[in-house]
Design an enzyme around this catalytic site. Sequence first.
Site, mmCIF file in Angstrom:
data_model
loop_
_atom_site.group_PDB
_atom_site.id
_atom_site.type_symbol
_atom_site.label_atom_id
_atom_site.label_comp_id
_atom_site.label_asym_id
_atom_site.label_seq_id
_atom_site.Cartn_x
_atom_site.Cartn_y
_atom_site.Cartn_z
ATOM 1 N N ASP A 35 79.347 -31.211 -94.982
ATOM 2 C CA ASP A 35 79.782 -29.867 -95.358
ATOM 3 C C ASP A 35 79.452 -29.559 -96.824
ATOM 4 O O ASP A 35 79.375 -30.468 -97.645
ATOM 5 C CB ASP A 35 81.308 -29.746 -95.211
ATOM 6 N N HIS A 184 80.930 -34.852 -96.952
ATOM 7 C CA HIS A 184 80.601 -33.688 -97.784
ATOM 8 C C HIS A 184 79.408 -33.999 -98.665
ATOM 9 O O HIS A 184 79.431 -35.012 -99.382
ATOM 10 C CB HIS A 184 81.795 -33.307 -98.664
HETATM 11 ZN ZN LIG Z 1 83.821 -27.142 -96.965
#
Ligand SMILES: [Zn+2]
Length: 221
Positions: A35, A184
């Site tokens: 992400d 992430h």
């Molecule tokens: Zn995010």
Amino acid sequence: MKFYWIKTHWLVKTLFSGFTWSFATSEKVVYLTFDDGPIPEITDWTLAILAKYNAKATFFCIGENIQQHPELFKSVQKAGHSIGNHTYNHMNGWHTTNDVYQLNIEMCADVIRELSPNSAEKQKLFRPPYGKLTWKQYKFLKEKNYKVIMWDILSADFDTNISPEKCAENVLKNIQPGSIIIFHDSIKASRNLKHVLPQTLAYLQENGYKMKAIELAPEPK
Ligand SMILES: [Zn+2]
């Protein structure tokens, strides 16, 4: 300390069964997801290590980052990874009016479409920033034919208070066929990611797992 589940509780999965938390399969396959990119400081590194292990993944991109780094975005796609919408400005659905939220999804979709006109439609994947979405926002996504992809394993790489070793443990002890794992590719998570991702990839390879990009075909559990 903020509370979060490393392994998503079955009750949450049941209550929010319209979301995809994992895939039902007995095949040894997992879905790695990243992400908040793409950003040059870390996405290049992520792409290189995924290539080393011949792993495909799914990148839930922030529209603003795509717009700032279009070439990097294209290289994510060229490497065979799939793309998901993560809103244009990383909006928190619980703190945003539905109109603004919907517009922000569309803005991200527009940038994706502009840069990848052929694959934008078949990759209508969405992940809400912070995992937070209202019922109305979910309904909007459904009407627009998005599949909302959550996760069943949270690496917690974003948590700068946990050690990289703990982060790796979070992932490795919870992996099972069909798992969706969230990482992430952000600067904040990079210290943990640079430790946990190589370990995860090595573990998966040693244990005969395939690492696939999420496409729209598999049916949720
Ligand atoms: Zn995010």
